[in-house]
Every structure is written in C-alpha cells, then in structure tokens.
Design an enzyme around this catalytic site. Sequence first.
Site, short mmCIF file in Angstrom:
data_model
loop_
_atom_site.label_atom_id
_atom_site.label_comp_id
_atom_site.label_asym_id
_atom_site.label_seq_id
_atom_site.Cartn_x
_atom_site.Cartn_y
_atom_site.Cartn_z
N LYS A 73 50.01 40.72 46.20
CA LYS A 73 49.64 39.42 45.65
C LYS A 73 50.87 38.74 45.04
O LYS A 73 51.24 37.66 45.46
CB LYS A 73 48.55 39.57 44.58
N TRP B 206 36.56 43.49 41.71
CA TRP B 206 37.54 44.58 41.69
C TRP B 206 37.25 45.59 40.60
O TRP B 206 37.30 46.80 40.85
CB TRP B 206 38.95 44.02 41.59
N ASP C 263 44.20 47.21 35.93
CA ASP C 263 44.54 46.78 37.28
C ASP C 263 45.10 45.37 37.16
O ASP C 263 44.37 44.43 36.86
CB ASP C 263 43.27 46.80 38.15
C1 LIG Z 1 43.53 42.91 46.13
C2 LIG Z 1 43.10 43.63 44.92
C3 LIG Z 1 42.77 45.00 44.94
C4 LIG Z 1 42.74 45.81 46.22
O1 LIG Z 1 44.00 45.98 46.73
P1 LIG Z 1 44.27 46.84 48.06
O2 LIG Z 1 45.75 46.99 48.01
O3 LIG Z 1 43.78 46.03 49.20
O4 LIG Z 1 43.57 48.13 47.92
C5 LIG Z 1 42.42 45.61 43.76
N1 LIG Z 1 42.41 44.93 42.60
C6 LIG Z 1 42.71 43.62 42.54
C7 LIG Z 1 42.67 42.92 41.23
C8 LIG Z 1 43.06 42.93 43.70
O5 LIG Z 1 43.37 41.62 43.63
#
Ligand SMILES: *Cc1c(COP(=O)(O)O)cnc(C)c1O
Length: 359
Positions: free
Chosen positions: A195, A101, A171
Amino acid sequence: MKKKNFFAGPSVLPVEVLEEIKAQIVDYNGQGLSMIEASHRGGMFEEMYDECLLTLRRLMGIPEDYDVYFLGGGATLQFTMIPMNFLLPGSVADYAKTGSWANKAASDASKIGKVNAFFDDKEGNYTTLPDPKSVKPSEGASYLYLCSNETIGGIEWQDFPETGDVPLIADMSSDILSRPVDVSKFSMIYAGVQKNLGPAGATLIIMKRSMLDRRNENLTAYMDYGLHSKNKGLYNTPPVFSIWAVKLVLDWVEKNGGAEGMLKRAKEKSSLIYSVIDSSDFYRSPVDKRYRSRMNVVFRLPSEELEKKFVEESGKEGMLGLKGHRSVGGLRASLYNALPYDDVVALRDFMIEFERKNG
Ligand SMILES: *Cc1c(COP(=O)(O)O)cnc(C)c1O
C-alpha cells in the site's frame, strides 16, 4: 500518459522509484549483476538490505530494542502468526473489530485461542472506532490488537490506546509511514508493503525484542518470530525485489520530508476530497468524521447507477481504481504517500464537474 492511480493495493509508487529500478535493473550500480539475480547471502544484497533497515529505523524512530525485518505471506499471514506466537493458553487476546481487516485477524485468532472482541461496530456497518481513551485491556490479556487504518471502510485511528503492561499490536498496512507514530507505544507493528511502501511481496515486521520471551513454544520454523529475529529476517529467502523497491521508496520518503512530510501531504490531499464531500448534498461520506481516513477516502453518490457512471467516466479521464471494495460498494479514492498532489486536484475537479452535470 501515466494514469492517475487510486488503487487500494497494490498501489501507486513514486515515478522516480520506477525510473531508478528501470535504470538499475540489469546492472546494479555498475556491479555487473542485477539486484534480483543476486544471492541474498551476498554482499550486494546485504549492503542494500542493511541500508533499507537503517533508513526505516531513522524515518520511524524505531528504538534499538526492536527487531525490523521483512517476511513473505502478506499481511494475512500475520493474522495467524500473531496468535500462534503470542496468544497464550488460559489467556485472552483483545481485538477491536473495526472492519474487514481487523475482523479477519480476529477470526483467525479465534481458531487458535480465546478472543475478546472489546469493540464490534457490526450494527453501524463499521463506520466508527472506539474512543482510544476508553479502551482498557482485559486483565492479563496476551495482547491488544487493532488495525490502524481500515483500508476498505476508510476509518483510521487518530490516537492509540494506552495499554499499560498489555502489549499493543497494530496492523498498519495501509497507513504505515503516512504520519509520525510513537513506535515505543507498540510491542509490534506490521504492514504489507504494497500500500504505502513498495510493490507486493514483503511484509514489514517491527517488534520489541522482549516480546519473544512471552511467545508460545514448539512453533514450526517459519511461524516462529524467534527464528526470524535470530536470523535478522534472513532465515529463508526474503522477497528481494520487493525489499529493494521498498529501500528506494524509503529514500524518496526521506527526500520528501520523512514522516512529517508525508503527514503534511496526506492532510493536504485528503482535505481536497473531503471538502468537496462536505460542501455537497450529492456526495456523502458514511464514516464518522472524527475517524475519517487520510489514506482511503470512501464516499457514496445518490444512486448505484451514478456510482457506476462515475467509475466509467473517471476511468476515461485516466483515473483508475475509484470503485469501492466489492464488499461495501460505493467509491473509494486511495491517496497513499506516492500519489502526486496534482492527481488529487484532478479528481477534485472531476468530482465538482460530475456533480454539476448529474446533480
Ligand atoms: C491489504 C491489507 C491486508 C492484507 O494484505 P495482504 O498482503 O494481501 O495479505 C491486511 N491489512 C490491511 C490493513 C490491509 O490494507
């Protein structure tokens, strides 16, 4: 029977929240209208929305001088919006390349401006992190970027670097609200909600308002955080259903001890699985022990055949989502906030039994 949901995202929701949605889906609080057919410019939505944001501010201790709102486009859109807004011409952005990511974010940023990857564990297959105390931002950097929990690799920052005048951006998609975090250390935190906070569709944005003074000019409307800030996240139609569910999840988090309560749950659940891994020669964790994730426990078995068998047999026991991400293989148990403790006990017992039969 309800399955045991170890999927990495979209992922498990508290069953109480699903029941509440079911009870309210046709007629929200006796108002004769569903929340998902109401206007986002109307009182019913706005009241729920304001409460959602207030609850989040309370749970995370978000200071007054921060904006909080939701955008669409997934966490992935932020990989672009962040450098578009904040990576200033003639400057660099520091990125910690720690796995799938963070690396995707760095890749998108490098198409917009100059990226300095101050850490890149490519050699080690992204199994460790830099010591936060050793991290020093570049002179005059636009910002320093990290991913607090690499969902695929299963590594999580336990502490965060001090970046002084350089804004810290994180993030937190896969570990948001799984522990107390000092928000004031960050200039921006964002998280796709699917998540740990709700169903897919919304991305949570938490941003220090003064960041807007350092953004690039001439951005198109949706790409401009300034416009979203001015409109409190309601510049265009927000992901209403997802936000409503997030609100219910936040109420559930509050009832269950808030961020401290979630940390306690996360420690208890993850240590059930890590202790099986650590006391066995059959299971093995590829991840640096200091940075093992409490949200995504990644582990390997002695062979790929056994890993396949593990996925098949656990599936028959109603345990879903244990296959590792296609990019890294192996196994992964995602243990997000809403996953019941008893489901993790069931997985632990299954692991012990599987080793006994196949070890
Ligand atoms: C799942 C995830 C993403 C991507 O998320 P989307 O909503 O599918 O764009 C980005 N960063 C992390 C840490 C993730 O777990």
